[in-house]
Enzyme design. Structure first.
Site, mmCIF file in Angstrom:
data_model
loop_
_atom_site.group_PDB
_atom_site.id
_atom_site.type_symbol
_atom_site.label_atom_id
_atom_site.label_comp_id
_atom_site.label_asym_id
_atom_site.label_seq_id
_atom_site.Cartn_x
_atom_site.Cartn_y
_atom_site.Cartn_z
ATOM 1 N N ASP A 418 0.818 -1.205 0.000
ATOM 2 C CA ASP A 418 0.000 0.000 0.000
ATOM 3 C C ASP A 418 0.856 1.261 0.000
ATOM 4 O O ASP A 418 1.914 1.314 0.631
ATOM 5 C CB ASP A 418 -0.894 -0.019 1.251
ATOM 6 C CG ASP A 418 -1.784 1.198 1.359
ATOM 7 O OD1 ASP A 418 -2.619 1.396 0.454
ATOM 8 O OD2 ASP A 418 -1.645 1.953 2.343
ATOM 9 N N GLU A 471 1.267 -0.468 -5.160
ATOM 10 C CA GLU A 471 0.320 0.609 -5.435
ATOM 11 C C GLU A 471 1.149 1.891 -5.490
ATOM 12 O O GLU A 471 1.406 2.528 -4.471
ATOM 13 C CB GLU A 471 -0.753 0.708 -4.351
ATOM 14 C CG GLU A 471 -1.827 1.729 -4.706
ATOM 15 C CD GLU A 471 -2.348 2.527 -3.517
ATOM 16 O OE1 GLU A 471 -3.298 3.308 -3.714
ATOM 17 O OE2 GLU A 471 -1.796 2.397 -2.413
#
Length: 745
Positions: A418, A471
């Site tokens: 993330d 990401e």
């Protein structure tokens, strides 16, 4: 045989003064070196004392080498002393009598240290891959006694105690041994049981006492509880050679990868809006993924998190699968069911920041241990969270080990990392003057870069066939390049550019799309610069952005047609696929974390049509190598016509490794339908329709591409779009069509 300890009057004044100071330190819970005073000690050639400190005890006796020794209280303190003839040869028992009970136990300070100094060296170096085997609380046998060994990194603490229900949360009962060379505290406590709650009471140099959960705990309490919970270390899932081979095949760059992103707490709820358990999800969710032909599940973070509204992105227990849905064995069962049916399983991993919960990592030992002290480096203004100090080797060991834990213990297919962009840039979401340049004056976070490289290198080396996914929302070069070639070493990167541009385009009124044609074509300029995944994730359906179906322009029929055409365009575009739950049934409301998906919408044909579209797209995708084999190569794509902005129609070819195997794709992004639309094709022959999103089974208008019963079209010798052959088809409005050559003419 018994003996009685000397009382305070028998001690020299200087020794009494020393004992008084020690007792005072014990009383206030600030004792850095308990083994230097408690336990058995040789005072002189003929004087050996065994000292135990037991708050509230009235009387204490010791059983040492099969002899009973009575102790004597030192002054009016809770220190009890026995004089013995020789040092104990093994751990000894204490029997303590209290006002209403008595108990017998092994003295914690009669056990030797079993700290692994080699592991501590690697930990301090930043390269310990399995720190969770050494730190935290581990059931073990030490000197023939069963118990739990606690180990904690808190180098700047003045004192650390273990507190828990087994000692009535007293901070002056179980003082830990400090190892200054490594900054680690350690203590073995005999005869503890699983499911007992505990914490660490850490006394800072300032005298402040901070109660912290165990960073390496395998289980934690649910909010409002904040304690760690004693658990046996999970047995790792043993992957067979076949399971590893399956993992390698389904995660390979030339494999079909279609990911269903799931928030376990809100995918589906039970009666009374209760959470489904891991065991229930192993049945229902895995079955659903198979029904919908998804190849992978991606779980939003399940590392234990206190606040439901963080969706798991503010974890406190990085080594603890959240107990919202069951214990770690239940989660193992969930993973094993995925393996059984060859469904890949990915997990969201959050190494970019951590929350400010008092029992978490912030100011862990009274200092900024895990985070930078300077707010310009150590605090995220967007999320009100703290940033790891990636330059600190021990923090690097912590994060590397956490990645290894999830991959090794549970045999996952990989991690989706993330907020990578927030890790890479020191000036991420900061204005001038709000960040500190690196040692070269640049804005790159060198520590974070090295940490990510090490995580990826070690993850791939130790876990064959996995996929590490970034990401990453910027144009950082080489995210999916190997570390050896100066890349970050990820296997895949989310294509945020495609997502932003295509969503912006698809939301426009068809009347104006002709003026923004570049938004839907520009992604092909950089489509092969990385190994991309095309994401339509949870981020696109929260915080006022609206559901995907509600982003579509026009009346209700047009909304559904537009969404079907968009999905089919996405599945044909180079790059692996990711769709957030609810998107496959055209959920109308924004996603909410505290209730189930609106499954009742499937009562309507329009919503069932979207579900059938996604299911069919996944089936066709998996069965057509041209749609996935060359996702990261320009050899796998060729435009037919990318300049038809007036009609807002795109057409292109996707090729398999075998160039004779290809799929022709036509996407019409206006409501205009055409009875005769001509486009060039790569070769002469018969082409069959394999997807037409305007089919009635998808709730489309039912316009057929071809008038013949076989749903095929035959080429003619009319050159078009730079090809010698062309076909003429009928095409509904807001429709995407796939054609496959099935035979030469």
């Amino acid at each position: 045989m018994s003996s009685t300890a000397s009382n305070s009057s028998a001690l020299p004044k200087s020794q009494c003064a020393d004992y008084d100071a020690q007792v005072n330190a014990l009383n206030i819970g600030r004792f850095k070196d308990p083994f230097s005073f408690l336990g058995a000690h040789k005072v002189s050639e003929s004087n050996i004392e065994v000292r135990v400190y037991l708050p509230d005890a009235q009387h204490v006796s010791l059983s040492i080498d099969n002899q009973i020794f009575e102790t004597q209280r030192y002054k009016h303190s809770d220190l009890f002393i026995a004089r013995v003839s020789q040092l104990p040869t093994s751990p000894y028992l204490c029997t303590a009598k209290y006002s209403d009970t008595s108990t017998t136990f092994f003295d914690e300070y009669s056990f030797n240290s079993e700290l692994d100094t080699d592991a501590m060296y690697l930990f301090n170096e930043g390269s310990l891959e399995h720190a969770y085997l050494h730190f935290g609380a581990h059931f073990t046998n030490q000197q023939d006694v069963d118990g739990v060994r606690f180990c904690l990194w808190a180098p700047n603490a003045a004192s650390v105690s273990i507190i828990g229900e087994f000692n009535f949360w007293q901070a002056n009962r179980h003082f830990m041994r400090f190892h200054p060379a490594s900054g680690v505290w350690e203590l073995f406590i005999p005869e503890l049981k699983a499911d007992m709650c505990y914490k660490f009471a850490i006394t800072a140099q300032s005298g402040e006492v901070i109660e912290k959960a165990d960073p390496y705990a395998f289980k934690m309490q649910q909010a409002p509880g904040t304690a760690s919970v004693l658990q046996y270390k999970p047995e790792a899932i043993a992957l067979s050679e076949q399971a590893i081979s399956n993992r390698q095949k389904r995660n390979h760059i030339d494999a079909p990868i279609s990911i269903y992103e799931v928030h376990l707490a809100s995918w589906q709820r039970g009666e009374g809006n209760r959470y489904l358990s891991y065991t229930e999800l192993a049945d229902k969710l895995v079955s659903y993924a198979l029904e919908m032909n998804f190849t992978h599940l991606q779980l939003m973070p399940i590392s234990e998190y206190p606040f439901d509204g963080s969706w798991g992105y503010q974890p406190v227990g990085l080594f603890a699968p959240t107990s919202r849905f069951g214990d770690y064995n239940s989660f193992k069962y969930f993973v094993e069911q995925c393996h059984k049916y060859n469904v890949g399983i990915l997990l969201d991993w959050v190494p970019g920041h951590f929350p400010s919960d008092p029992h978490g990592l912030h100011r862990f030992d009274g200092t900024h241990l895990y985070e930078h002290a300077d707010m310009r480096q150590g605090f995220h203004p967007d999320w009100n969270t703290y940033i790891y100090n990636y330059d600190r080797p021990e923090v690097k060991s912590f994060l590397i080990s956490n990645a290894m834990y999830w991959l090794h213990q549970f045999g996952l297919d990989g991690l989706r990392v993330d907020a990578v962009a927030s890790m890479l840039y020191l000036d991420y979401s900061r204005k001038e003057g709000e960040w500190i340049p690196n040692c070269y004056g640049g804005r790159e976070n060198l520590g974070a870069i090295e940490c990510l490289k090490q995580v990826n290198l070690r993850s791939y080396k130790n876990n064959p066939g996995i996929m590490m996914v970034a990401e990453e929302s910027t144009a950082w070069p080489g995210v999916t390049q190997s570390v050896e070639h100066n890349g970050l070493g990820f296997g895949y990167k989310w294509n945020m550019g495609w997502m932003n541009d295509s969503l912006l385009y698809i939301q426009r009124d068809p009347l104006y799309k002709q003026h923004h044609h570049h938004e839907i074509t520009f992604s092909m300029v950089y489509a092969f610069s990385e190994n991309f995944i095309l994401p339509l994730s949870h981020d696109e359906v929260v915080h006022g952005k609206g559901a995907l179906i509600e982003k579509m322009p026009g009346d209700d029929w047009q909304k559904f047609a537009n969404l079907r055409a968009y999905y089919a365009f996405m599945w044909a575009h180079p790059g692996k696929k990711l769709l957030f739950m609810g998107g496959e049934i055209a959920q109308r409301a924004e996603w909410g974390h505290d209730h189930s998906i609106d499954w009742h919408l499937l009562e309507h044909e329009s919503h069932k049509g979207i579900k059938q579209t996604v299911k069919t797209l996944n089936e066709v995708y998996k069965n057509q190598p041209a749609l996935y084999e060359l996702d990261s190569s320009a050899a796998g794509f060729d435009w037919i016509d990318n300049n038809n902005n007036e009609q807002s129609i795109l057409s292109f070819v996707r090729y398999a490794k075998n160039a004779h195997d290809f799929v022709v794709v036509i996407a019409n992004f206006t409501p205009m339908s055409y009875q005769e639309y001509t486009l060039g094709v790569p070769s002469k022959g018969v082409y069959k329709v394999i997807i037409n999103t305007d089919e009635s089974e998808f709730f489309g208008s039912g316009i057929k591409v071809s008038k013949n019963q076989s749903n095929t079209v035959v080429t003619n010798d009319n050159p078009q779009h730079g090809f010698n052959q062309s076909i003429t088809i009928a095409m509904g409005g807001l429709t995407t069509i796939y054609l496959q050559k099935v035979q030469d003419e």
